[in-house]
Design an enzyme around this catalytic site. Sequence first.
Site, PDB file in Angstrom:
ATOM      1  N   ILE A   1      55.939  39.553  29.331  1.00 31.43           N
ATOM      2  CA  ILE A   1      55.513  39.223  30.693  1.00 31.43           C
ATOM      3  C   ILE A   1      56.720  38.846  31.546  1.00 31.43           C
ATOM      4  O   ILE A   1      56.918  39.370  32.653  1.00 31.43           O
ATOM      5  CB  ILE A   1      54.465  38.086  30.686  1.00 31.43           C
ATOM      6  CG1 ILE A   1      53.192  38.564  29.979  1.00 31.43           C
ATOM      7  CG2 ILE A   1      54.143  37.633  32.116  1.00 31.43           C
ATOM      8  CD1 ILE A   1      52.129  37.508  29.779  1.00 31.43           C
TER       9      ILE A   1
ATOM     10  N   ASP B   1      47.190  28.181  35.557  1.00 35.16           N
ATOM     11  CA  ASP B   1      46.069  29.010  35.079  1.00 35.16           C
ATOM     12  C   ASP B   1      45.578  28.548  33.710  1.00 35.16           C
ATOM     13  O   ASP B   1      44.499  28.920  33.282  1.00 35.16           O
ATOM     14  CB  ASP B   1      46.564  30.470  34.984  1.00 35.16           C
ATOM     15  CG  ASP B   1      45.454  31.455  34.629  1.00 35.16           C
ATOM     16  OD1 ASP B   1      44.377  31.379  35.266  1.00 35.16           O
ATOM     17  OD2 ASP B   1      45.653  32.295  33.732  1.00 35.16           O
TER      18      ASP B   1
ATOM     19  N   GLU C   1      40.456  23.398  27.832  1.00 38.95           N
ATOM     20  CA  GLU C   1      39.736  24.309  28.735  1.00 38.95           C
ATOM     21  C   GLU C   1      38.259  24.317  28.379  1.00 38.95           C
ATOM     22  O   GLU C   1      37.909  24.290  27.189  1.00 38.95           O
ATOM     23  CB  GLU C   1      40.328  25.723  28.617  1.00 38.95           C
ATOM     24  CG  GLU C   1      41.763  25.756  29.113  1.00 38.95           C
ATOM     25  CD  GLU C   1      42.433  27.124  28.990  1.00 38.95           C
ATOM     26  OE1 GLU C   1      41.784  28.086  28.559  1.00 38.95           O
ATOM     27  OE2 GLU C   1      43.628  27.206  29.343  1.00 38.95           O
TER      28      GLU C   1
ATOM     29  N   HIS D   1      42.073  30.224  33.765  1.00 35.56           N
ATOM     30  CA  HIS D   1      42.637  31.058  32.692  1.00 35.56           C
ATOM     31  C   HIS D   1      42.215  32.531  32.859  1.00 35.56           C
ATOM     32  O   HIS D   1      41.595  33.123  31.976  1.00 35.56           O
ATOM     33  CB  HIS D   1      42.208  30.532  31.313  1.00 35.56           C
ATOM     34  CG  HIS D   1      43.137  30.995  30.218  1.00 35.56           C
ATOM     35  ND1 HIS D   1      43.333  30.297  29.052  1.00 35.56           N
ATOM     36  CD2 HIS D   1      43.927  32.097  30.109  1.00 35.56           C
ATOM     37  CE1 HIS D   1      44.187  30.947  28.278  1.00 35.56           C
ATOM     38  NE2 HIS D   1      44.560  32.055  28.901  1.00 35.56           N
ATOM     39  N   ILE D   2      42.600  33.069  33.993  1.00 31.04           N
ATOM     40  CA  ILE D   2      42.201  34.450  34.303  1.00 31.04           C
ATOM     41  C   ILE D   2      43.407  35.379  34.439  1.00 31.04           C
ATOM     42  O   ILE D   2      43.285  36.484  34.969  1.00 31.04           O
ATOM     43  CB  ILE D   2      41.372  34.515  35.605  1.00 31.04           C
ATOM     44  CG1 ILE D   2      42.032  33.649  36.695  1.00 31.04           C
ATOM     45  CG2 ILE D   2      39.937  34.072  35.405  1.00 31.04           C
ATOM     46  CD1 ILE D   2      42.139  34.288  38.005  1.00 31.04           C
ATOM     47  N   GLY D   3      44.556  34.916  33.932  1.00 33.05           N
ATOM     48  CA  GLY D   3      45.756  35.749  34.051  1.00 33.05           C
ATOM     49  C   GLY D   3      45.533  37.163  33.536  1.00 33.05           C
ATOM     50  O   GLY D   3      46.003  38.136  34.112  1.00 33.05           O
ATOM     51  N   GLY D   4      44.812  37.267  32.448  1.00 31.90           N
ATOM     52  CA  GLY D   4      44.593  38.595  31.848  1.00 31.90           C
ATOM     53  C   GLY D   4      43.207  39.123  32.131  1.00 31.90           C
ATOM     54  O   GLY D   4      42.787  40.120  31.546  1.00 31.90           O
TER      55      GLY D   4
HETATM   56  N1  NAD Z   1      47.229  33.228  31.589  1.00 29.49           N
HETATM   57  C1  NAD Z   1      46.794  34.202  30.866  1.00 29.49           C
HETATM   58  O1  NAD Z   1      45.669  34.644  30.969  1.00 29.49           O
HETATM   59  C2  NAD Z   1      47.727  34.835  29.875  1.00 29.49           C
HETATM   60  C3  NAD Z   1      47.618  36.189  29.610  1.00 29.49           C
HETATM   61  C4  NAD Z   1      48.495  36.758  28.712  1.00 29.49           C
HETATM   62  C5  NAD Z   1      49.441  35.994  28.064  1.00 29.49           C
HETATM   63  N2  NAD Z   1      49.498  34.668  28.306  1.00 29.49           N
HETATM   64  C6  NAD Z   1      50.528  33.820  27.692  1.00 29.49           C
HETATM   65  O2  NAD Z   1      51.769  34.162  28.278  1.00 29.49           O
HETATM   66  C7  NAD Z   1      52.821  33.824  27.398  1.00 29.49           C
HETATM   67  C8  NAD Z   1      53.835  34.936  27.362  1.00 29.49           C
HETATM   68  O3  NAD Z   1      53.282  36.114  26.867  1.00 29.49           O
HETATM   69  P1  NAD Z   1      54.220  37.344  26.432  1.00 29.49           P
HETATM   70  O4  NAD Z   1      53.327  38.459  26.092  1.00 29.49           O
HETATM   71  O5  NAD Z   1      55.287  37.565  27.423  1.00 29.49           O
HETATM   72  O6  NAD Z   1      54.851  36.736  25.107  1.00 29.49           O
HETATM   73  P2  NAD Z   1      56.179  37.192  24.383  1.00 29.49           P
HETATM   74  O7  NAD Z   1      56.055  36.717  22.987  1.00 29.49           O
HETATM   75  O8  NAD Z   1      56.450  38.625  24.621  1.00 29.49           O
HETATM   76  O9  NAD Z   1      57.309  36.350  25.109  1.00 29.49           O
HETATM   77  C9  NAD Z   1      57.495  34.994  24.952  1.00 29.49           C
HETATM   78  C10 NAD Z   1      58.971  34.719  25.104  1.00 29.49           C
HETATM   79  O10 NAD Z   1      59.158  33.333  25.198  1.00 29.49           O
HETATM   80  C11 NAD Z   1      60.360  33.021  24.500  1.00 29.49           C
HETATM   81  N3  NAD Z   1      60.336  31.592  24.207  1.00 29.49           N
HETATM   82  C12 NAD Z   1      59.549  30.920  23.337  1.00 29.49           C
HETATM   83  N4  NAD Z   1      59.776  29.611  23.414  1.00 29.49           N
HETATM   84  C13 NAD Z   1      60.736  29.435  24.365  1.00 29.49           C
HETATM   85  C14 NAD Z   1      61.372  28.318  24.914  1.00 29.49           C
HETATM   86  N5  NAD Z   1      61.075  27.095  24.485  1.00 29.49           N
HETATM   87  N6  NAD Z   1      62.279  28.510  25.863  1.00 29.49           N
HETATM   88  C15 NAD Z   1      62.595  29.757  26.285  1.00 29.49           C
HETATM   89  N7  NAD Z   1      62.032  30.851  25.810  1.00 29.49           N
HETATM   90  C16 NAD Z   1      61.095  30.703  24.864  1.00 29.49           C
HETATM   91  C17 NAD Z   1      60.320  33.918  23.298  1.00 29.49           C
HETATM   92  O11 NAD Z   1      61.580  34.069  22.700  1.00 29.49           O
HETATM   93  C18 NAD Z   1      59.803  35.196  23.928  1.00 29.49           C
HETATM   94  O12 NAD Z   1      60.842  36.004  24.386  1.00 29.49           O
HETATM   95  C19 NAD Z   1      52.156  33.493  26.088  1.00 29.49           C
HETATM   96  O13 NAD Z   1      52.056  32.111  25.945  1.00 29.49           O
HETATM   97  C20 NAD Z   1      50.776  34.075  26.227  1.00 29.49           C
HETATM   98  O14 NAD Z   1      49.856  33.441  25.397  1.00 29.49           O
HETATM   99  C21 NAD Z   1      48.673  34.069  29.212  1.00 29.49           C
HETATM  100  O1  2HG Z   2      41.466  36.110  27.826  1.00 31.22           O
HETATM  101  C1  2HG Z   2      41.792  35.104  27.229  1.00 31.22           C
HETATM  102  O2  2HG Z   2      41.015  34.308  26.739  1.00 31.22           O
HETATM  103  C2  2HG Z   2      43.262  34.792  26.993  1.00 31.22           C
HETATM  104  C3  2HG Z   2      44.203  35.490  27.921  1.00 31.22           C
HETATM  105  C4  2HG Z   2      45.648  35.154  27.647  1.00 31.22           C
HETATM  106  O3  2HG Z   2      45.865  33.812  27.586  1.00 31.22           O
HETATM  107  C5  2HG Z   2      46.204  35.816  26.436  1.00 31.22           C
HETATM  108  O4  2HG Z   2      46.678  35.142  25.541  1.00 31.22           O
HETATM  109  O5  2HG Z   2      46.193  37.046  26.427  1.00 31.22           O
END
Ligand code: NAD
Ligand code: 2HG
Length: 633
Positions: free
Chosen positions: A387, A489, A494, A517-520
Amino acid sequence: MPQPNTPLPYLIIDFDSTFTQVEGLDELADIALQGHPDREKVVGEIRALTDQGMSGSLSFSESLKQRLALLPARREHLPLLVAQLKGKVSESIVRNRGFFEQFPGRVYIVSSGFREFIEPVVADFGIAADHVLANTFTFDATGRITGFDPENVLSRDGGKILQLRELDLEGDVYVLGDGYTDYQIREAGLANRFYAFTENVSREAVVARADEVLPSFDEFLYQNKLPMTLSYPKNRIKVLLLENPDVRAAELFRAEGYQVDSVPGGLDEEELLERIEGVSILGIRSKTQVTARVLERANRLIAVGAFCIGTNQIDLTEAMKRGVAVFNAPFSNTRSVVELALGEIIVLARRIPEKNPKMHQGEWDKSARGSFEIRGKKLGIVGYGNIGSQLSVVAEAVGMQVLYYDVAEKLQLGNAVRCRTLQELLQQADVVTLHVDGRKDNTNLIGAAELAMMKPGALLLNNARGHVVDVPALAAALRSGHLGGAAVDVFPYEPKTNDEGFESELRGLPNVLLTPHIGGSTAEAQRNIAEFVPERIMQYINTGNTQQSVNFPNIQLPLQQAHRLIHVHANVPGVLARINNVLAEHHVNILGQYLKTNEHIGYVITDIDKEYDQEVIQALRAVEHTIKFRVLY
Ligand SMILES: NC(=O)c1ccc[n+]([C@@H]2O[C@H](COP(=O)([O-])OP(=O)(O)OC[C@H]3O[C@@H](n4cnc5c(N)ncnc54)[C@H](O)[C@@H]3O)[C@@H](O)[C@H]2O)c1
Ligand SMILES: O=C(O)CC[C@@H](O)C(=O)O
């Protein structure tokens, strides 16, 4: 194939909607009525008559007579029909072709359909013409089908009964079919058992009378301990889906033949403990906690599908130690989160969270105070994974200068500048956005000290995980005016369902955008996830391929003509040697083998060249340190 232990009963198998997925006459109607102005209407009438005949609400001979009268079919349509039917043989019959080829003498196709199209279809399975008992068409001089041969017993009411009497089979007779006329054979005392075959169609009246219901031919073979292609019928695999993944997920699992149960919302640990026994595949999103207790109770669990990116809600190590593979969708919703983050940056920079509610209350507050363009501003991305790095590209495209900090070495995209410490990033960025993973160590990664390092008026976004930010500290920084705003988000706690209220210290604070929590949560992301995760799980179940599993050693062995065994064991010395000793002792030759280990388990896929018998299987199961052993095919 191994031989059955007891003599095989005679199998009387219906053709239409049992051996094939469809009704032959319906298909013929489709072909014969091509280009006909009333095609749909006539096909519909024919289908309705078929159904009435099959469920017993219209006498069979009457249904047949009326259907043929509606049908302008000709001899030259038949080759087309046969070709079509060959492509529509029931999947579980196709899968077990070897069974039919091995026991052609014990199988009779007894059908009220027509020999002209049945014989060539079943011949491909080694079933000879004299084991096909069916009606025959009559034709006029021009080749038009005019009706059926009335001398044939199968054209009459109770025709299958008459036919079975004529056959006078000695020994056990089992009937497999989807229609009432199949059940009648059993009712007349001419068969020991009637199996309602529901893979293609399920008729209530027929199912109600069956000795057993068969969602597939595999189930019949399994129940009767007969040789089969799969080691376990797919219809016995139970899927439990929580938290409303897109409907496509259930569709795909059902299409594979699995039983699917869905529970809207999440389940807490106690509720999940009550539901998990007997479940082979558990599908969750971010809320459901798959704890060590849940995994201990999960007596049949093969895989967990996280229909999201994050897997911090699952005890991955415990799952691994119990031989449960976990799969997620690592990039199916990445773009959706990136788009949300970009929108949030603009919305906060223009103080929309304050202006929008005022407008709804009738207040006109036109002012540029505290509002700025994002062009030329510094965006600090913490966590430069999927991301973070994609956001980097998109943010540069709208003119932001990107800084990033990641604990791992990452490819620097575009003009992004790497910071060597979090502090360096926090001190420079106008907007800080968090995209780290949800590992426990990241708890309170952003607390009071880190917030204090941020520039006065800077913005903070958290779309990663709730525990990454110390919420009371963030609320204080917003209240004091040190931060210019925040978009959040994800939260440490939650609500479990939409019926539960949302509590947070962040509620009511100025220029704070809160989202549930609607990012995805976009149509595209949810659809992608609902296809990605079931595909990975089904591949694992069908082929042993663990590529992209988040807790298993990743292995993919190419498919070959072989029998495949998979073995999960504790990673201690000598297990592979013991597996291979068992195979050698039973003179089983290995065609391919791939072992991969991690700190806890070893996972080995072995392809062998010949039929396995129960003795080999038992011996492999008994190998010391075995966690899970499955025969795939
Ligand atoms: N809000 C939502 O609905 C939503 C949707 C999708 C993903 N997410 C969350 O978003 C986050 C990122 O997802 P992603 O697919 O990019 O994950 P990813 O694993 O591809 O990337 C995470 C990155 O964070 C780095 N990292 C971990 N701890 C760290 C720290 N303390 N300092 C600096 N860097 C650090 C890792 O090395 C990695 O490069 C995850 O927590 C995921 O659960 C949230
Ligand atoms: O849809 C969800 O419940 C979680 C979305 C997001 O946080 C994820 O980890 O992909």
